[in-house]
Design a protein around this motif. Structure first.
Motif, PDB file in Angstrom:
ATOM      1  N   SER A   9     -44.688   9.278 -17.914  1.00  0.00           N
ATOM      2  CA  SER A   9     -46.049   9.712 -19.027  1.00  0.00           C
ATOM      3  C   SER A   9     -46.905   8.972 -18.168  1.00  0.00           C
ATOM      4  O   SER A   9     -46.978   7.226 -18.421  1.00  0.00           O
ATOM      5  CB  SER A   9     -45.169   9.471 -20.521  1.00  0.00           C
ATOM      6  N   GLY A  10     -48.327   9.230 -19.266  1.00  0.00           N
ATOM      7  CA  GLY A  10     -48.883   8.688 -19.230  1.00  0.00           C
ATOM      8  C   GLY A  10     -49.207   7.391 -20.016  1.00  0.00           C
ATOM      9  O   GLY A  10     -49.310   5.960 -20.062  1.00  0.00           O
ATOM     10  N   PHE A  11     -47.913   6.737 -21.171  1.00  0.00           N
ATOM     11  CA  PHE A  11     -48.334   5.559 -22.160  1.00  0.00           C
ATOM     12  C   PHE A  11     -47.362   5.098 -21.380  1.00  0.00           C
ATOM     13  O   PHE A  11     -47.279   4.031 -20.972  1.00  0.00           O
ATOM     14  CB  PHE A  11     -46.829   6.793 -23.536  1.00  0.00           C
ATOM     15  N   TRP A  12     -45.908   5.631 -21.166  1.00  0.00           N
ATOM     16  CA  TRP A  12     -45.112   4.176 -20.089  1.00  0.00           C
ATOM     17  C   TRP A  12     -46.206   3.624 -18.840  1.00  0.00           C
ATOM     18  O   TRP A  12     -45.873   3.033 -18.040  1.00  0.00           O
ATOM     19  CB  TRP A  12     -43.692   5.224 -19.467  1.00  0.00           C
TER      20      TRP A  12
ATOM     21  N   PHE B 128     -57.614   0.142 -16.260  1.00  0.00           N
ATOM     22  CA  PHE B 128     -58.166   1.632 -16.963  1.00  0.00           C
ATOM     23  C   PHE B 128     -57.559   2.552 -17.463  1.00  0.00           C
ATOM     24  O   PHE B 128     -56.244   2.810 -17.210  1.00  0.00           O
ATOM     25  CB  PHE B 128     -59.137   2.023 -16.454  1.00  0.00           C
ATOM     26  N   ASP B 129     -57.590   3.348 -18.812  1.00  0.00           N
ATOM     27  CA  ASP B 129     -57.001   4.636 -19.145  1.00  0.00           C
ATOM     28  C   ASP B 129     -57.339   5.010 -18.932  1.00  0.00           C
ATOM     29  O   ASP B 129     -59.063   5.634 -19.621  1.00  0.00           O
ATOM     30  CB  ASP B 129     -56.739   3.907 -20.989  1.00  0.00           C
ATOM     31  N   SER B 130     -57.766   6.015 -17.946  1.00  0.00           N
ATOM     32  CA  SER B 130     -59.006   7.390 -17.203  1.00  0.00           C
ATOM     33  C   SER B 130     -57.953   8.494 -17.514  1.00  0.00           C
ATOM     34  O   SER B 130     -58.534   9.072 -17.200  1.00  0.00           O
ATOM     35  CB  SER B 130     -59.118   7.373 -16.183  1.00  0.00           C
ATOM     36  N   VAL B 131     -57.226   8.903 -18.835  1.00  0.00           N
ATOM     37  CA  VAL B 131     -56.679  10.327 -18.985  1.00  0.00           C
ATOM     38  C   VAL B 131     -57.913  10.832 -19.182  1.00  0.00           C
ATOM     39  O   VAL B 131     -57.682  12.243 -18.632  1.00  0.00           O
ATOM     40  CB  VAL B 131     -56.064  10.009 -20.293  1.00  0.00           C
ATOM     41  N   GLU B 132     -58.672  10.835 -19.270  1.00  0.00           N
ATOM     42  CA  GLU B 132     -60.159  12.004 -20.315  1.00  0.00           C
ATOM     43  C   GLU B 132     -60.823  12.176 -18.962  1.00  0.00           C
ATOM     44  O   GLU B 132     -61.954  12.935 -19.837  1.00  0.00           O
ATOM     45  CB  GLU B 132     -60.468  11.323 -21.859  1.00  0.00           C
ATOM     46  N   SER B 133     -60.936  11.362 -18.053  1.00  0.00           N
ATOM     47  CA  SER B 133     -62.203  11.380 -17.234  1.00  0.00           C
ATOM     48  C   SER B 133     -61.441  11.519 -15.748  1.00  0.00           C
ATOM     49  O   SER B 133     -62.222  10.907 -14.571  1.00  0.00           O
ATOM     50  CB  SER B 133     -62.901   9.651 -16.868  1.00  0.00           C
TER      51      SER B 133
ATOM     52  N   PHE C 159     -53.543   7.626 -16.164  1.00  0.00           N
ATOM     53  CA  PHE C 159     -53.053   9.034 -15.812  1.00  0.00           C
ATOM     54  C   PHE C 159     -52.051   9.550 -16.722  1.00  0.00           C
ATOM     55  O   PHE C 159     -50.814   9.241 -16.168  1.00  0.00           O
ATOM     56  CB  PHE C 159     -53.600   9.590 -14.441  1.00  0.00           C
ATOM     57  N   SER C 160     -52.511  10.646 -17.271  1.00  0.00           N
ATOM     58  CA  SER C 160     -51.419  11.423 -17.781  1.00  0.00           C
ATOM     59  C   SER C 160     -51.626  12.296 -16.933  1.00  0.00           C
ATOM     60  O   SER C 160     -52.739  13.332 -16.857  1.00  0.00           O
ATOM     61  CB  SER C 160     -51.577  11.859 -19.633  1.00  0.00           C
ATOM     62  N   LEU C 161     -50.529  13.257 -16.911  1.00  0.00           N
ATOM     63  CA  LEU C 161     -49.736  14.825 -16.817  1.00  0.00           C
ATOM     64  C   LEU C 161     -48.965  15.423 -17.459  1.00  0.00           C
ATOM     65  O   LEU C 161     -48.742  16.390 -17.474  1.00  0.00           O
ATOM     66  CB  LEU C 161     -49.202  14.610 -15.326  1.00  0.00           C
TER      67      LEU C 161
ATOM     68  N   SER D 264     -51.556  18.523 -22.142  1.00  0.00           N
ATOM     69  CA  SER D 264     -52.481  19.239 -22.291  1.00  0.00           C
ATOM     70  C   SER D 264     -53.726  18.484 -21.735  1.00  0.00           C
ATOM     71  O   SER D 264     -54.996  18.342 -22.619  1.00  0.00           O
ATOM     72  CB  SER D 264     -52.298  18.122 -23.901  1.00  0.00           C
ATOM     73  N   LYS D 265     -53.050  17.797 -20.779  1.00  0.00           N
ATOM     74  CA  LYS D 265     -54.254  17.319 -20.100  1.00  0.00           C
ATOM     75  C   LYS D 265     -54.893  18.161 -18.451  1.00  0.00           C
ATOM     76  O   LYS D 265     -54.421  19.659 -18.835  1.00  0.00           O
ATOM     77  CB  LYS D 265     -53.519  15.524 -19.409  1.00  0.00           C
ATOM     78  N   LEU D 266     -55.872  17.914 -17.965  1.00  0.00           N
ATOM     79  CA  LEU D 266     -56.225  18.222 -17.302  1.00  0.00           C
ATOM     80  C   LEU D 266     -54.914  19.016 -15.907  1.00  0.00           C
ATOM     81  O   LEU D 266     -54.930  19.920 -16.092  1.00  0.00           O
ATOM     82  CB  LEU D 266     -57.241  17.538 -17.024  1.00  0.00           C
TER      83      LEU D 266
HETATM   84  C1  LIG Z   1     -52.769  11.675 -24.239  1.00  0.00           C
HETATM   85  C2  LIG Z   1     -52.949  10.068 -23.283  1.00  0.00           C
HETATM   86  C3  LIG Z   1     -52.227   9.160 -22.834  1.00  0.00           C
HETATM   87  C4  LIG Z   1     -50.740   9.084 -23.399  1.00  0.00           C
HETATM   88  O1  LIG Z   1     -51.074   9.975 -22.253  1.00  0.00           O
HETATM   89  P1  LIG Z   1     -49.086  10.573 -22.404  1.00  0.00           P
HETATM   90  O2  LIG Z   1     -48.548  11.323 -20.464  1.00  0.00           O
HETATM   91  O3  LIG Z   1     -49.061  11.980 -23.235  1.00  0.00           O
HETATM   92  O4  LIG Z   1     -47.637   9.926 -22.512  1.00  0.00           O
HETATM   93  C5  LIG Z   1     -52.752   7.790 -22.793  1.00  0.00           C
HETATM   94  N1  LIG Z   1     -54.579   8.093 -23.008  1.00  0.00           N
HETATM   95  C6  LIG Z   1     -55.168   8.872 -23.690  1.00  0.00           C
HETATM   96  C7  LIG Z   1     -56.534   8.604 -23.506  1.00  0.00           C
HETATM   97  C8  LIG Z   1     -54.306   9.801 -23.851  1.00  0.00           C
HETATM   98  O5  LIG Z   1     -55.528  11.029 -23.611  1.00  0.00           O
END
Ligand SMILES: *Cc1c(COP(=O)(O)O)cnc(C)c1O
Length: 389
Positions: A76-79, A173-178, A197-199, A202-204
């Motif tokens: 996960s993105g969180f871990w 960097f938390d680059s999930v949104e970019s 990054f997250s997969l 709900s993400k891209l």
């Molecule tokens: C969704 C999200 C996460 C966490 O990702 P998961 O894969 O759902 O654990 C972290 N940072 C941002 C900015 C997110 O939008």
């Protein structure tokens, strides 16, 4: 009212009732055939997890896409954030500087990494922390800077990297949104020290669940490969602190199938965004957040700011949208420094953040939303703004 709507060519809004409701999540769905093509590989080899062929392939392709040496996939993105923060932070320096106006769970991730979140301001226009908003919070306890790309647009990644280098503090960097963006023409994912990054569906890029880290630091990548697999670094050795944050093969199959088709999703997202742009114009009090001009962008999220001239409070706005089957959501609310915590944080008053925290709403977008539905949502918003719902 009818005359007004006739000029937009939009359907009668009072009749709009989305069933099933419209989601604000991406929910990309690749062709089943493609998903099965990848799934057969691991199924026949009986390699289900622990670094199977599909996870390797995904890591290689993502590293190439981001233009970086290493990619380490996780559950996960969180871990990903927890493990990367743990690996990067300077030992003995417990604080991590993070913006307060951000994704809800980031303070928790930093706490689980053994760090104390120290909240900072964002800049009003970009909604991102900048070198200027981060630096007042750096001190001799700072072990890490967490740079976070806002939900629309990007943060000044080059500036934050320079700040970290000057201060001698690592940057994550938390680059999930970019995920599919560039900053100053450079691919997000290629900035030091590492990016997360997250997969999630709900993400891209949808792998059902999952995450990954990109880095040019091969030593860090190796450390993360060990950390995600119970801390093992040699066969059956368990001497280090570890967790189970591995990505499995079925999730990698889904991510690979979606990666093959991501070009079509990017085009779709762009068309949905343009449709909102065109049809929200002229609705007083709603401002559509704009991605950076001249950069690549995934157009994953459609977010409006409710300005003072919008007649309804946020909660009423959300309720009316939900009543019509529009699953809008607030974002950036509440700001993290205003919450109660069961663990230590450093939280001061942050006036800019406090003035921004209850103003942003996600609107329906993603793979399942059509342009016609966007027209209907815009017509509904227009009617709400005129006080007719
Ligand atoms: C969704 C999200 C996460 C966490 O990702 P998961 O894969 O759902 O654990 C972290 N940072 C941002 C900015 C997110 O939008």
């Amino acid at each position: 009212m009818t005359a007004l709507l006739a000029t937009t060519g939009a359907p009668e809004p009072a009749a709009v009732q989305f069933d099933p409701p419209l989601s604000a999540s991406s929910l990309a769905c690749p062709s089943f055939h493609r998903f099965m093509h990848y799934s057969r590989i691991f199924y026949h080899q009986q390699r289900y997890t622990n670094g199977g062929p599909l996870v390797h392939q995904l890591e290689r392709r993502l590293a190439d896409w981001h233009g970086v040496r290493s990619c380490v996939a996780t559950s996960s993105g969180f871990w990903t954030l927890v493990l990367a923060a743990q690996a990067l932070a300077i030992p003995g320096r417990p604080e991590v500087v993070i913006p307060s106006l951000t994704y809800r769970r980031l303070a928790d991730a930093m706490h689980l990494a053994g760090l104390v979140p120290h909240f900072c301001e964002v800049e009003r226009d970009s909604l991102a922390a900048t070198p200027a908003t981060i630096s007042p919070h750096l001190n001799d306890r700072t072990g890490l800077i967490l740079g976070i790309h806002p939900i629309v647009g990007n943060c000044d990644a080059p500036g934050i990297v320079r700040l970290g280098q000057t201060a001698g503090v690592p940057v994550l960097f938390d680059s999930v949104e970019s995920a599919f963006a560039t900053v100053d023409g450079r691919r997000v994912g290629s900035f030091p020290d590492a990016e997360c990054f997250s997969l999630h569906a709900s993400k891209l890029l949808n792998g059902f669940e999952g995450g990954y880290v990109t880095t040019d630091n091969e030593q860090l990548a190796q450390q993360l490969r060990e950390a995600r697999a119970f801390g093992m670094w040699e066969y059956d050795q368990t001497n280090r602190l570890g967790t189970n944050a591995k990505m499995n093969e079925m999730h990698a199959a889904m991510a690979l199938a979606n990666l093959d088709e991501v070009g079509a999703l990017l085009l779709h997202n762009r068309r949905i965004f343009d449709t909102y742009q065109q049809h929200l114009e002229g609705i007083a009090g709603l401002r559509l957040l704009q991605p950076e001009a001249g950069e690549l962008d995934g157009f994953k999220a459609v977010v409006v700011a409710l300005e003072p001239s919008w007649p309804l409070p946020m909660d009423v706005t959300q309720q009316q949208l939900h009543d019509h089957g529009v699953l809008s959501r607030t974002y950036y609310s509440p700001a993290l420094h205003t919450k109660q915590y069961s663990y230590p944080v450093v939280a001061e008053t942050l006036p800019v953040t406090e003035s921004l925290q209850d103003r942003f709403s996600l609107l329906p977008c993603g793979s399942r939303v059509t342009r016609h539905q966007v027209l209907q949502v815009c017509a509904l918003l227009r009617t709400m703004g005129a006080g007719h719902v």
